[in-house]
Design a protein around this motif. Structure first.
Motif, mmCIF file in Angstrom:
data_model
loop_
_atom_site.group_PDB
_atom_site.id
_atom_site.type_symbol
_atom_site.label_atom_id
_atom_site.label_comp_id
_atom_site.label_asym_id
_atom_site.label_seq_id
_atom_site.Cartn_x
_atom_site.Cartn_y
_atom_site.Cartn_z
ATOM 1 N N SER A 36 -23.287 7.108 17.955
ATOM 2 C CA SER A 36 -24.195 5.968 17.797
ATOM 3 C C SER A 36 -23.598 4.928 16.864
ATOM 4 C CB SER A 36 -25.546 6.424 17.240
ATOM 5 O OG SER A 36 -25.442 6.760 15.864
ATOM 6 N N GLU A 37 -24.277 3.779 16.841
ATOM 7 C CA GLU A 37 -23.919 2.710 15.912
ATOM 8 C C GLU A 37 -25.129 1.810 15.704
ATOM 9 O OE1 GLU A 37 -20.127 -0.001 15.443
ATOM 10 O OE2 GLU A 37 -21.434 -0.740 17.035
ATOM 11 N N ILE A 38 -25.280 1.349 14.465
ATOM 12 C CA ILE A 38 -26.335 0.383 14.127
ATOM 13 C C ILE A 38 -25.669 -0.804 13.453
ATOM 14 C CG2 ILE A 38 -28.409 -0.044 12.760
ATOM 15 C CD1 ILE A 38 -28.941 3.025 12.934
ATOM 16 N N ILE A 39 -25.898 -1.984 13.983
ATOM 17 C CA ILE A 39 -25.334 -3.202 13.418
ATOM 18 C C ILE A 39 -26.469 -4.038 12.830
ATOM 19 C CG2 ILE A 39 -25.338 -4.220 15.734
ATOM 20 C CD1 ILE A 39 -22.923 -5.181 12.897
ATOM 21 N N THR A 40 -26.327 -4.453 11.575
ATOM 22 C CA THR A 40 -27.337 -5.252 10.908
ATOM 23 C C THR A 40 -26.922 -6.729 10.906
ATOM 24 O OG1 THR A 40 -26.416 -5.217 8.660
ATOM 25 C CG2 THR A 40 -27.669 -3.277 9.367
ATOM 26 N N CYS A 41 -27.826 -7.578 10.451
ATOM 27 C CA CYS A 41 -27.555 -9.015 10.423
ATOM 28 C C CYS A 41 -26.667 -9.417 9.260
ATOM 29 C CB CYS A 41 -28.870 -9.788 10.342
ATOM 30 S SG CYS A 41 -29.845 -9.405 8.861
ATOM 31 N N GLY A 42 -26.446 -8.497 8.328
ATOM 32 C CA GLY A 42 -25.696 -8.813 7.118
ATOM 33 C C GLY A 42 -26.574 -8.623 5.891
ATOM 34 N N ARG A 43 -26.224 -9.277 4.809
ATOM 35 C CA ARG A 43 -27.010 -9.159 3.572
ATOM 36 C C ARG A 43 -28.191 -10.126 3.659
ATOM 37 N NH1 ARG A 43 -22.570 -9.923 -1.031
ATOM 38 N NH2 ARG A 43 -22.117 -11.729 0.296
ATOM 39 N N LYS A 44 -29.247 -9.647 4.276
ATOM 40 C CA LYS A 44 -30.403 -10.482 4.578
ATOM 41 C C LYS A 44 -31.014 -11.104 3.329
ATOM 42 C CE LYS A 44 -33.892 -8.323 6.412
ATOM 43 N NZ LYS A 44 -34.775 -7.674 7.426
ATOM 44 N N HIS A 45 -31.059 -10.346 2.239
ATOM 45 C CA HIS A 45 -31.677 -10.847 1.004
ATOM 46 C C HIS A 45 -30.812 -11.903 0.314
ATOM 47 C CE1 HIS A 45 -34.841 -7.942 1.425
ATOM 48 N NE2 HIS A 45 -33.981 -6.941 1.465
ATOM 49 N N TYR A 46 -29.549 -12.048 0.778
ATOM 50 C CA TYR A 46 -28.681 -13.107 0.267
ATOM 51 C C TYR A 46 -28.641 -14.289 1.223
ATOM 52 C CZ TYR A 46 -26.806 -9.940 -3.308
ATOM 53 O OH TYR A 46 -26.669 -9.098 -4.381
ATOM 54 N N GLY A 47 -29.471 -14.240 2.254
ATOM 55 C CA GLY A 47 -29.509 -15.317 3.234
ATOM 56 C C GLY A 47 -28.410 -15.250 4.273
ATOM 57 N N TYR A 76 -35.034 -10.457 16.394
ATOM 58 C CA TYR A 76 -34.683 -9.231 15.677
ATOM 59 C C TYR A 76 -33.388 -9.402 14.869
ATOM 60 C CZ TYR A 76 -38.231 -7.149 18.647
ATOM 61 O OH TYR A 76 -39.412 -6.865 19.277
ATOM 62 N N THR A 77 -33.250 -8.568 13.850
ATOM 63 C CA THR A 77 -32.087 -8.655 12.950
ATOM 64 C C THR A 77 -31.202 -7.408 12.986
ATOM 65 O OG1 THR A 77 -33.428 -7.794 11.119
ATOM 66 C CG2 THR A 77 -33.290 -10.201 11.357
ATOM 67 N N HIS A 78 -31.652 -6.349 13.660
ATOM 68 C CA HIS A 78 -30.893 -5.104 13.708
ATOM 69 C C HIS A 78 -30.848 -4.586 15.153
ATOM 70 C CE1 HIS A 78 -31.887 -5.437 9.488
ATOM 71 N NE2 HIS A 78 -31.144 -4.387 9.184
ATOM 72 N N GLN A 79 -29.704 -4.071 15.530
ATOM 73 C CA GLN A 79 -29.541 -3.501 16.868
ATOM 74 C C GLN A 79 -28.868 -2.149 16.778
ATOM 75 O OE1 GLN A 79 -27.832 -5.675 20.512
ATOM 76 N NE2 GLN A 79 -26.127 -4.364 19.883
ATOM 77 N N GLY A 80 -29.385 -1.178 17.518
ATOM 78 C CA GLY A 80 -28.807 0.162 17.506
ATOM 79 C C GLY A 80 -28.493 0.651 18.908
ATOM 80 N N THR A 81 -27.452 1.471 19.012
ATOM 81 C CA THR A 81 -27.059 2.079 20.286
ATOM 82 C C THR A 81 -26.714 3.542 20.050
ATOM 83 O OG1 THR A 81 -26.111 -0.002 21.099
ATOM 84 C CG2 THR A 81 -25.432 2.013 22.221
ATOM 85 N N THR A 141 -32.014 0.105 20.534
ATOM 86 C CA THR A 141 -33.115 -0.190 19.620
ATOM 87 C C THR A 141 -32.964 -1.598 19.049
ATOM 88 O OG1 THR A 141 -31.915 0.792 17.760
ATOM 89 C CG2 THR A 141 -33.439 2.224 18.955
ATOM 90 N N LEU A 142 -34.086 -2.244 18.819
ATOM 91 C CA LEU A 142 -34.131 -3.554 18.166
ATOM 92 C C LEU A 142 -35.191 -3.500 17.084
ATOM 93 C CD1 LEU A 142 -34.029 -5.941 21.265
ATOM 94 C CD2 LEU A 142 -32.184 -5.578 19.617
ATOM 95 N N GLY A 143 -34.886 -4.069 15.932
ATOM 96 C CA GLY A 143 -35.866 -4.049 14.852
ATOM 97 C C GLY A 143 -35.450 -4.925 13.690
ATOM 98 N N HIS A 144 -36.070 -4.663 12.542
ATOM 99 C CA HIS A 144 -35.822 -5.465 11.346
ATOM 100 C C HIS A 144 -35.360 -4.613 10.163
ATOM 101 C CE1 HIS A 144 -37.531 -9.105 13.143
ATOM 102 N NE2 HIS A 144 -38.456 -8.317 13.665
ATOM 103 N N GLY A 145 -35.030 -3.348 10.407
ATOM 104 C CA GLY A 145 -34.584 -2.494 9.314
ATOM 105 C C GLY A 145 -33.640 -1.414 9.794
ATOM 106 N N GLY A 146 -32.538 -1.210 9.058
ATOM 107 C CA GLY A 146 -31.558 -0.222 9.455
ATOM 108 C C GLY A 146 -31.986 1.206 9.194
ATOM 109 N N GLU A 147 -32.755 1.410 8.126
ATOM 110 C CA GLU A 147 -33.134 2.772 7.761
ATOM 111 C C GLU A 147 -34.034 3.410 8.808
ATOM 112 O OE1 GLU A 147 -32.189 5.682 4.981
ATOM 113 O OE2 GLU A 147 -31.521 3.608 5.121
ATOM 114 N N VAL A 148 -34.941 2.616 9.382
ATOM 115 C CA VAL A 148 -35.834 3.122 10.422
ATOM 116 C C VAL A 148 -35.031 3.585 11.633
ATOM 117 C CG1 VAL A 148 -37.670 2.507 12.046
ATOM 118 C CG2 VAL A 148 -37.784 1.722 9.677
ATOM 119 N N MET A 149 -34.079 2.757 12.054
ATOM 120 C CA MET A 149 -33.239 3.114 13.199
ATOM 121 C C MET A 149 -32.397 4.346 12.904
ATOM 122 S SD MET A 149 -31.823 -0.460 14.741
ATOM 123 C CE MET A 149 -32.954 -1.761 15.236
#
Length: 261
Positions: A133-144, A188-193, A238-246
């Motif tokens: 598997s792999e989960i890709i996030t949008c980056g450091r979201k809290h840093y914009g 969405y900001t996170h994608q998982g496969t 998967t599509l969502g807004h958090g990596g930990e959930v995925m």
């Protein structure tokens, strides 16, 4: 930095074990799961580096001898730092007959201007299975940093009897493909496969999918879809807004599939 990781999982007297291991900095491999009673092999891949840097070239070679079962685990989120050029990773997995391999790593966090290409090539034997598997996030979201990466690509190819049976290509390149457009990630900001493929004849993929759906129905924090393959296998998106959930969801799926005999 050129970095290598090489593991051979052997099988003897009903137990999987580390037959050969070689690592170069920043890698380190530690055994875990000693208290498990399934006689499978559990290894965690650790790194002394804070993340993948510009110019890094990672070469990972994993081999499973007949009968072996190996589950790799990651240490933490994988950060891809700012790059002027790019970094690359090659993962080769060789699986003999009657083997099981699983790798469900933590999410990847691409920083601004990061450029990373990863390729996984798997050769799977008879009566065997792989979970990857792999989960890709949008980056450091809290840093914009919302998808300010330059480019990210992960290509996975699975071969059986020298024939390509699965090919999955994830490409994120914001300047070329608008990430928020319809048909891409949209809001969405996170994608998982997660890919599951097996050459075991007795595995009922439809029953497994139904079991996984019971876990999907228990959560409302992400969108999940499952595509069944023509053979015994399927891909979960998967599509969502958090990596930990995925990540936790993929661990649950791994637990279900890892228990198959």
């Amino acid at each position: 930095m050129d970095s290598r990781l090489h593991i051979i999982a052997g099988y003897k007297e009903g137990k999987s074990y580390v037959k050969d291991l070689y690592v170069s900095p920043p890698f380190r491999v530690v055994s875990v799961g000693q208290r498990k009673k399934d006689h499978k092999l559990y290894q965690i891949v650790m790194s002394s580096s804070p993340g993948i840097l510009d110019g890094d070239r990672y070469q990972l070679d994993i081999a499973l001898e007949k009968g072996a079962a190996l589950q790799l685990q990651s240490q933490s989120y994988q950060r891809l730092f700012n790059m002027k050029d790019r970094a690359v990773q090659q993962l080769n997995i060789s699986m003999q007959d009657n083997t099981s391999f699983a790798y469900v790593p933590h999410p990847v966090v691409p920083h601004e201007d990061s450029n990373f290409k990863s390729k996984a090539e798997v050769n799977i034997g008879e009566n065997s299975q792989i979970i990857i598997s792999e989960i890709i996030t949008c980056g450091r979201k809290h840093y914009g940093e919302l998808f300010k990466l330059t480019r990210f690509q992960n290509l996975t190819e699975i071969y059986h009897k020298d024939q390509l049976v699965v090919k999955d290509n994830i490409l994120i390149q914001p300047d070329l493909i608008p990430i928020k457009s319809i048909g891409n990630l949209e809001e969405y900001t996170h994608q998982g496969t997660l890919i599951f493929y097996t050459t075991k004849k007795h595995v009922d993929k439809n029953a497994l999918i139904e079991t996984i759906y019971t876990h999907i129905e228990l959560q409302n924090e992400m969108e999940v879809g499952i595509s069944a393959m023509e053979d015994n296998g399927f891909i979960i998106r998967t599509l969502g807004h958090g990596g930990e959930v995925m990540y936790n969801f993929f661990l649950t799926v791994q637990e279900i599939l890892w228990a198959l005999e």
